[in-house]
Design an enzyme around this catalytic site. Structure first.
Site, PDB file in Angstrom:
ATOM      1  CE  LYS A 246      -6.892   5.247   2.563  1.00 22.20           C
ATOM      2  NZ  LYS A 246      -5.505   5.468   2.059  1.00 22.20           N
TER       3      LYS A 246
ATOM      4  CB  SER B 231      -2.572   5.895  -0.814  1.00 20.74           C
ATOM      5  OG  SER B 231      -2.054   4.589  -0.862  1.00 20.74           O
TER       6      SER B 231
ATOM      7  CB  SER C  54      -5.050   2.642  -0.357  1.00 19.58           C
ATOM      8  OG  SER C  54      -4.532   3.657   0.514  1.00 19.58           O
TER       9      SER C  54
END
Length: 609
Positions: A86, A184, A160
């Site tokens: 990420k 997330s 997310s």
């Protein structure tokens, strides 16, 4: 949405597939260069993809690592395995954007977790898209584009960690790093039919992470299988003195649940009018019961009240602290919805923060008291799934609803595992999440492996994987395997010394062929055998393998009476494990029963007399 080319030979490979390919002589450079060429720059799941130079540099480093272990790839557990991270996690020489171009910088060093993965031989293939500054559960709050759901692009992917979930679900990499503050690392797993393992806070270091809420952030992992998620996190987690929130994993942390666990289920289940989600979860509860679980209803009110504190309490101030300079210097560079969330921080005082912390402590205590009575809590990963259009109409409300079963987890210091649970009747994925106290991560994974092995639906996006790897019963990375040959076998009088310490039965196997002799020791209560190593002058002796934590192993061995002891035992397949041995003097008056091939056969022969 750009998709991976179907001709990519590594599409949907698990860790097992990558490792098998290399054992059979495949070249890391050939496989990874083909993968790099197939990754597409217009794919919204990626913010950056490894350049040819970055890949070449990593392959050179991999060769250096291989030379340092004398060419033994078994000492590099992720040798040549690609992964993604990420883009709020640093990698040396790569831009870290947190999905905000105005915030971007080139990282001077690897995040702690990235460094550990690379040291194990893994290759970073790219940085993935996210809800900006990890603020959101939807996967749409990014200037790099919304990441579509891998089943139907009309729906959200979840956030997310949207990009990380997408590239795993589409089989591009076997695992990817995400983060989890409010869910997330679990919501995107549910929406893309994959596994999301959210570790206990502090087990994985956050050094090199752009924080969302520093006191709550966890670096999580996505994978197609629980086994891969468990393997990855076992390699990148660990204590880091440079991270003030890092914690040592306790030596006696549980590693498995009972075969028939007791699971708590909320009495008050909320689906916000989504009848298909409700039907699916009730069907999933039936599957859990069929697999042997006992379900007990609990009052969910403390969990729900704690969840509300995260986005409707002063913890939002942590998000402001994380991006304060950006917020003050260039607020227009922040996504409008993200900015609206973060600016709420200005409404809270220090008094509000302390009052909320006191309330959090009370609710967290109530929650942990409830969970102490069961093995885990089981909840829908999300109460529903929304289309892009539904989200556009009510972005904050819908986002909040998605956190119904996730927001409380880190506030209460819990571990969690999001699992694929098949498809709803409309063909969309819907996951189930198991939540347990801190440091139950490996126990959750143990249950998750059994759950996934029992499911018929392959993980990931449609058509990516047509089968799960054959389940392998093996020890967890922090367990010790013990071979037992006599009174500790299943059904024998001392087996309780294993089961009372939550030891886990692995398999029935045998000693190395022709290398051991077994004796019935005189005067032992209950009757016990003695095992003797006799290379090329013995028989094959049946035994059982059990796995236990180092703490349990220490307690167990303290109970072993003379003339028995613990040493090394060689198995029929060449493995060497800890096992019972015997002092030679005690064998002088013992009865040689080797010809019977094992203790059970000897006991049966006595009963037949």
């Amino acid at each position: 949405m750009a998709q991976a080319t179907p001709s990519l030979s590594t599409l949907g490979w698990t860790l097992q597939d990558w490792q098998s390919a290399y054992r059979e002589g495949a070249s890391p450079s050939a496989l990874l260069q083909a993968l790099q060429a197939a990754l597409q720059g217009d794919d919204p799941a990626w913010i950056s993809i490894a350049s040819a130079e970055q890949l070449a540099e990593q392959l050179l480093h991999l060769q250096t690592l291989l030379e340092s272990v004398a060419g033994d790839t078994s000492k590099l557990p992720l040798y040549g395995v690609p992964f993604a991270a990420k883009d709020n996690i640093d990698a040396a020489g790569w831009r870290t954007t947190a999905a905000c171009p105005e915030f971007a910088y080139v990282a001077s060093s690897d995040a702690f977790v990235v460094a550990k993965l690379r040291a194990a031989g893994a290759i970073l293939m790219g940085k993935t898209n996210l809800d900006q500054f990890a603020t959101g559960l939807v996967g749409t709050r990014s200037p790099y584009g919304a990441v579509p759901n891998t089943f139907d692009p009309a729906y959200v992917s979840g956030g997310s960690s949207s990009g990380s979930a997408s590239v795993v679900a589409r089989g591009l990499v076997p695992f990817a790093l995400g983060t989890d503050t409010a869910g997330s690392g679990r919501v995107p797993a549910a929406f893309n039919n994959i596994v999301g393992l959210k570790p206990t806070k502090g087990w994985a270091s956050n050094s090199g992470l752009v924080p969302a809420c520093r006191t709550l952030d966890c670096i999580s992992v996505f994978a197609l299988t629980v086994a891969d998620a468990q393997r990855a996190i076992g390699l990148y987690a660990g204590y880091d003195a440079a991270d003030g929130y890092s914690r040592q994993r306790p030596a006696g942390a549980p590693t498995h649940f009972p075969v028939k666990p007791t699971l708590a289920v909320p009495k008050q289940l909320e689906f916000f009018g989504d009848a298909l989600a409700q039907q699916h979860f009730h069907a999933t509860m039936g599957d859990l019961k069929a697999q042997g679980a006992t379900l007990v209803e609990i009052d969910f009110a403390p969990f729900a009240q704690l969840a509300e504190l995260l986005y409707y309490g002063p913890w939002v101030a942590e998000r402001y602290v994380a991006i304060e300079s950006m917020f003050d210097r260039n607020p227009d560079g922040i996504d409008p919805t993200v900015r609206k969330v973060v600016e709420q921080a200005l409404n809270y005082s220090a008094r509000d923060a302390f009052e909320a912390e006191y309330r959090r402590a009370v609710l967290a205590r109530q929650i942990n008291d409830v969970l102490a009575q069961v093995d885990a809590l089981v909840v829908p990963s999300t109460p529903s799934i929304f289309t892009m259009e539904q989200l556009r109409q009510e972005p904050v409300k819908r986002n909040s609803e998605l956190g119904t079963y996730t927001n409380f987890t880190n506030l209460a210091d819990l571990s969690a595992l999001a699992l694929p649970a098949g498809l709803r009747s409309d063909g969309l994925p819907a996951g189930v999440t198991l939540i347990a106290p801190a440091w139950h991560d490996m126990a959750l994974a143990d249950f998750g492996r059994r759950w996934q092995a029992a499911q018929s639906l392959p993980p990931g996006a449609p058509g990516v994987v047509d089968r799960l790897p054959a389940p392998i019963q093996e020890k967890a990375s922090d367990e010790i395997v013990v071979a037992v040959v006599g009174a500790h076998l299943r059904g024998m009088p001392l087996n309780h010394q294993l089961t009372s310490r939550h030891a886990r039965f692995l398999e029935e196997t045998a000693t190395a062929a022709g290398d051991y002799r077994l004796y019935a020791l005189p005067g032992t209560v209950p009757p016990k055998p003695g095992l003797k190593y006799a290379p090329s002058a013995g028989e094959t002796i049946v035994l059982e393998l059990w796995a236990m934590t180092p703490h349990a192993f220490g307690e167990f061995t303290a109970e072993v009476p003379a003339p028995l002891g613990i040493g090394n035992v060689v198995l029929a397949d060449g493995r060497t494990v800890k096992g019972f041995i015997c002092e030679p003097a005690a064998l002088e008056t013992a009865t040689d029963i080797s010809h019977l091939g094992g203790w059970r056969a000897y006991i049966a022969s006595l009963k037949a007399q």
